[in-house]
Design an enzyme around this catalytic site. Structure first.
Site, PDB file in Angstrom:
ATOM      1  N   SER A  34       0.830  -1.206   0.000  1.00 42.14           N
ATOM      2  CA  SER A  34       0.000   0.000   0.000  1.00 42.14           C
ATOM      3  C   SER A  34       0.860   1.250   0.000  1.00 42.14           C
ATOM      4  O   SER A  34       1.964   1.259   0.567  1.00 42.14           O
ATOM      5  CB  SER A  34      -0.867  -0.019   1.259  1.00 42.14           C
ATOM      6  OG  SER A  34      -1.447   1.238   1.460  1.00 42.14           O
TER       7      SER A  34
ATOM      8  N   TYR B 191      -1.966  -1.642  10.918  1.00 44.56           N
ATOM      9  CA  TYR B 191      -2.176  -2.110   9.540  1.00 44.56           C
ATOM     10  C   TYR B 191      -0.991  -1.708   8.657  1.00 44.56           C
ATOM     11  O   TYR B 191      -0.413  -2.525   7.945  1.00 44.56           O
ATOM     12  CB  TYR B 191      -3.478  -1.527   8.967  1.00 44.56           C
ATOM     13  CG  TYR B 191      -3.581  -1.716   7.458  1.00 44.56           C
ATOM     14  CD1 TYR B 191      -3.817  -2.975   6.918  1.00 44.56           C
ATOM     15  CD2 TYR B 191      -3.394  -0.646   6.580  1.00 44.56           C
ATOM     16  CE1 TYR B 191      -3.880  -3.158   5.532  1.00 44.56           C
ATOM     17  CE2 TYR B 191      -3.463  -0.823   5.202  1.00 44.56           C
ATOM     18  CZ  TYR B 191      -3.708  -2.079   4.690  1.00 44.56           C
ATOM     19  OH  TYR B 191      -3.757  -2.263   3.326  1.00 44.56           O
TER      20      TYR B 191
ATOM     21  N   LYS C 260       2.073  -4.021   6.496  1.00 44.23           N
ATOM     22  CA  LYS C 260       2.501  -3.939   5.088  1.00 44.23           C
ATOM     23  C   LYS C 260       4.019  -3.754   5.013  1.00 44.23           C
ATOM     24  O   LYS C 260       4.693  -4.389   4.206  1.00 44.23           O
ATOM     25  CB  LYS C 260       1.785  -2.791   4.366  1.00 44.23           C
ATOM     26  CG  LYS C 260       0.291  -3.049   4.171  1.00 44.23           C
ATOM     27  CD  LYS C 260       0.044  -4.249   3.271  1.00 44.23           C
ATOM     28  CE  LYS C 260      -1.378  -4.742   3.281  1.00 44.23           C
ATOM     29  NZ  LYS C 260      -1.599  -6.061   2.723  1.00 44.23           N
TER      30      LYS C 260
HETATM   31  P1  NAD Z   1     -10.897  -7.453   0.906  1.00 45.61           P
HETATM   32  O1  NAD Z   1     -11.108  -7.493   2.377  1.00 45.61           O
HETATM   33  O2  NAD Z   1     -12.053  -7.147   0.028  1.00 45.61           O
HETATM   34  O3  NAD Z   1     -10.273  -8.841   0.407  1.00 45.61           O
HETATM   35  C1  NAD Z   1      -9.431  -9.615   1.206  1.00 45.61           C
HETATM   36  C2  NAD Z   1      -9.880 -11.051   1.071  1.00 45.61           C
HETATM   37  O4  NAD Z   1      -8.993 -11.873   1.846  1.00 45.61           O
HETATM   38  C3  NAD Z   1     -11.289 -11.298   1.619  1.00 45.61           C
HETATM   39  O5  NAD Z   1     -12.025 -12.073   0.693  1.00 45.61           O
HETATM   40  C4  NAD Z   1     -11.055 -12.074   2.911  1.00 45.61           C
HETATM   41  O6  NAD Z   1     -12.120 -12.962   3.183  1.00 45.61           O
HETATM   42  C5  NAD Z   1      -9.749 -12.785   2.591  1.00 45.61           C
HETATM   43  N1  NAD Z   1      -8.954 -13.147   3.769  1.00 45.61           N
HETATM   44  C6  NAD Z   1      -8.504 -12.339   4.755  1.00 45.61           C
HETATM   45  N2  NAD Z   1      -7.776 -13.065   5.627  1.00 45.61           N
HETATM   46  C7  NAD Z   1      -7.768 -14.350   5.179  1.00 45.61           C
HETATM   47  C8  NAD Z   1      -7.174 -15.536   5.626  1.00 45.61           C
HETATM   48  N3  NAD Z   1      -6.450 -15.603   6.751  1.00 45.61           N
HETATM   49  N4  NAD Z   1      -7.359 -16.668   4.903  1.00 45.61           N
HETATM   50  C9  NAD Z   1      -8.084 -16.642   3.753  1.00 45.61           C
HETATM   51  N5  NAD Z   1      -8.686 -15.546   3.276  1.00 45.61           N
HETATM   52  C10 NAD Z   1      -8.505 -14.402   3.989  1.00 45.61           C
HETATM   53  O7  NAD Z   1      -9.685  -6.434   0.652  1.00 45.61           O
HETATM   54  P2  NAD Z   1      -9.174  -5.786  -0.704  1.00 45.61           P
HETATM   55  O8  NAD Z   1      -9.591  -4.364  -0.738  1.00 45.61           O
HETATM   56  O9  NAD Z   1      -9.496  -6.660  -1.839  1.00 45.61           O
HETATM   57  O10 NAD Z   1      -7.611  -5.787  -0.431  1.00 45.61           O
HETATM   58  C11 NAD Z   1      -6.783  -6.841  -0.888  1.00 45.61           C
HETATM   59  C12 NAD Z   1      -5.359  -6.576  -0.441  1.00 45.61           C
HETATM   60  O11 NAD Z   1      -4.931  -5.315  -0.931  1.00 45.61           O
HETATM   61  C13 NAD Z   1      -5.161  -6.542   1.066  1.00 45.61           C
HETATM   62  O12 NAD Z   1      -3.905  -7.133   1.364  1.00 45.61           O
HETATM   63  C14 NAD Z   1      -5.123  -5.064   1.363  1.00 45.61           C
HETATM   64  O13 NAD Z   1      -4.388  -4.783   2.529  1.00 45.61           O
HETATM   65  C15 NAD Z   1      -4.434  -4.529   0.123  1.00 45.61           C
HETATM   66  N6  NAD Z   1      -4.724  -3.121  -0.149  1.00 45.61           N
HETATM   67  C16 NAD Z   1      -6.009  -2.727  -0.322  1.00 45.61           C
HETATM   68  C17 NAD Z   1      -6.285  -1.382  -0.576  1.00 45.61           C
HETATM   69  C18 NAD Z   1      -7.717  -0.907  -0.757  1.00 45.61           C
HETATM   70  O14 NAD Z   1      -7.925   0.304  -0.745  1.00 45.61           O
HETATM   71  N7  NAD Z   1      -8.698  -1.771  -0.947  1.00 45.61           N
HETATM   72  C19 NAD Z   1      -5.239  -0.442  -0.647  1.00 45.61           C
HETATM   73  C20 NAD Z   1      -3.933  -0.888  -0.470  1.00 45.61           C
HETATM   74  C21 NAD Z   1      -3.674  -2.233  -0.228  1.00 45.61           C
END
Ligand code: NAD
Ligand code: UDP
Length: 343
Positions: free
Chosen positions: A131, A156, A160
């Protein structure tokens, strides 16, 4: 033709589900690992609606080495695994301050376990979801990958940074990886079909899910968090990227990794443009022809004033660039909200 499987942890989530679709479009066979801790099994139906068949799926807690080993045995028996894209993590900044252990356990635990099982199966290519939060408020914007990593403002953010470090350490070890660390800016929007999108659980903290719920009259008018920042219109500036463009960067990243052996490269993924909160409101109104109910409010603690990406490195090395405009993203976000609202 040989099937090229790509394991997608968190593939039922927001960014993961869109990436699964784009992997399919690019000729890969995505294999989803998820435990639905922040998503819903219906997402698999949404993906099926788009790609025309049920995606390969394993219900796995990615912090469990035992569950991962069982799944990896089956997946590797099916065919070659081209790489792993590791999305599975918790992502709510505020919650991470209230429940830090939950974040350390899941985000660090899943990354450690995945890397271990990946090595047991000699899978080389690894894509990690990081991120732009690692930069804090950079001194120079647009920010490029050489900018210093600042002290994390939340548990959080620290997970990362720690995972990035973990991957770099493994890369420097006797059993190196071939990895890319993707620093996302602000993903928004949904699939244009409205079959998949972001599922905000409870009160949305992010701008776009709140905005669309406010327009749908499911919430009070949007509060713009601060109009007295040192920016042209006084509101904060971010780099909002259509989730499909972001998803496609993962596909480009996998293609690039296949030409590398022991890479460990960081890439910013954004549009390269900064947009203020008031500009987002105007763009939403332009794209959808609907007024956004909003009021100007006080600053939200912890917000940086302005950040947007220098994406030169991703453009040059990954041969990737954004195809969608901010209006496209806001049109798709609204279409998705209308579907959710009607459900
Ligand atoms: P999200 O919560 O929609 O998706 C994450 C998925 O991972 C979910 O389906 C959840 O059920 C699954 N999950 C979490 N822990 C788990 C585990 N232990 N075992 C199996 N499944 C598990 O989030 P997102 O927005 O799709 O983000 C995806 C990644 O991108 C994350 O690592 C997040 O930190 C990173 N990220 C997101 C953003 C954003 O703005 N959405 C920005 C920067 C980084
Ligand atoms: N924001 C806002 N009202 C909201 C939610 C967010 O004004 O209800 C602003 C927030 O202050 C920030 C921008 O929108 O300037 C993006 O916030 P978001 O939480 O979506 O992303 P991040 O803070 O992670 O960049």
């Amino acid at each position: 033709m040989e099937m090229k499987q790509v394991i997608v942890t968190g593939g039922a989530g927001y960014i993961g589900s869109h990436t699964v679709v784009e992997l399919h479009n690019a000729g890969f066979t995505p294999v989803i690992l998820d435990n639905f801790i922040n998503s819903d099994a219906d997402v698999l139906k949404g993906i099926e609606e788009i790609i025309g068949y049920p995606p390969s799926f394993f219900e796995v807690d990615c912090t469990s080495i035992i569950q991962l080993r069982e799944a990896f045995e089956k997946i590797t028996a099916q065919g070659v695994v081209e790489g792993i894209i590791h999305f599975a993590a918790f992502k709510a900044v505020g919650e991470s301050t209230e429940q830090p252990l939950k974040y350390y356990q899941n985000n660090l635990g899943s990354t450690t376990a995945i890397l271990q099982v990946m090595q047991e199966h000699s899978i080389k290519n690894f894509v990690f979801s990081s991120s732009c939060t690692v930069y804090g408020q950079p001194n120079v914007i647009p920010v490029d990958e050489s900018a210093p990593i600042l002290e994390a403002e939340s548990p959080y953010g620290f997970t990362k940074q720690a995972c990035e470090r973990m991957i770099m350490d493994v890369n420097g070890s006797a059993q190196p990886l071939n990895a890319i660390l993707l620093r996302y800016f602000n993903p928004i929007g949904a699939h244009p079909s409205a079959a998949i999108g972001e599922l905000p659980i409870g009160h949305p903290n992010n701008l776009i899910p709140y905005l669309t719920q406010a327009v749908a009259e499911l919430r009070e008018p949007l509060t713009v968090f601060g109009a007295d920042y040192d920016t042209p219109d006084g509101t904060c500036i971010r780099d909002y990227i259509h989730v499909i463009d972001l998803a496609n960067a993962h596909v480009a990243g996998l293609h690039w990794l296949s030409s590398q052996t022991e890479a460990c490269e960081v890439f910013n993924l954004g549009t390269g443009n900064g947009t203020s909160v008031l500009e987002i409101i105007e763009a939403f109104e332009r794209a959808n022809g609907i007024a956004v109910p909003y009021k100007l409010g006080s600053r939200r603690p912890g917000d940086v004033t302005a950040i947007y990406a220098d994406v030169t490195k991703a453009k040059n090395l990954l041969d990737w660039s954004c195809q969608f405009t901010i209006e496209d993203a806001l049109r798709d976000a609204w279409r998705w909200q209308q579907k959710l609202g009607a459900a």
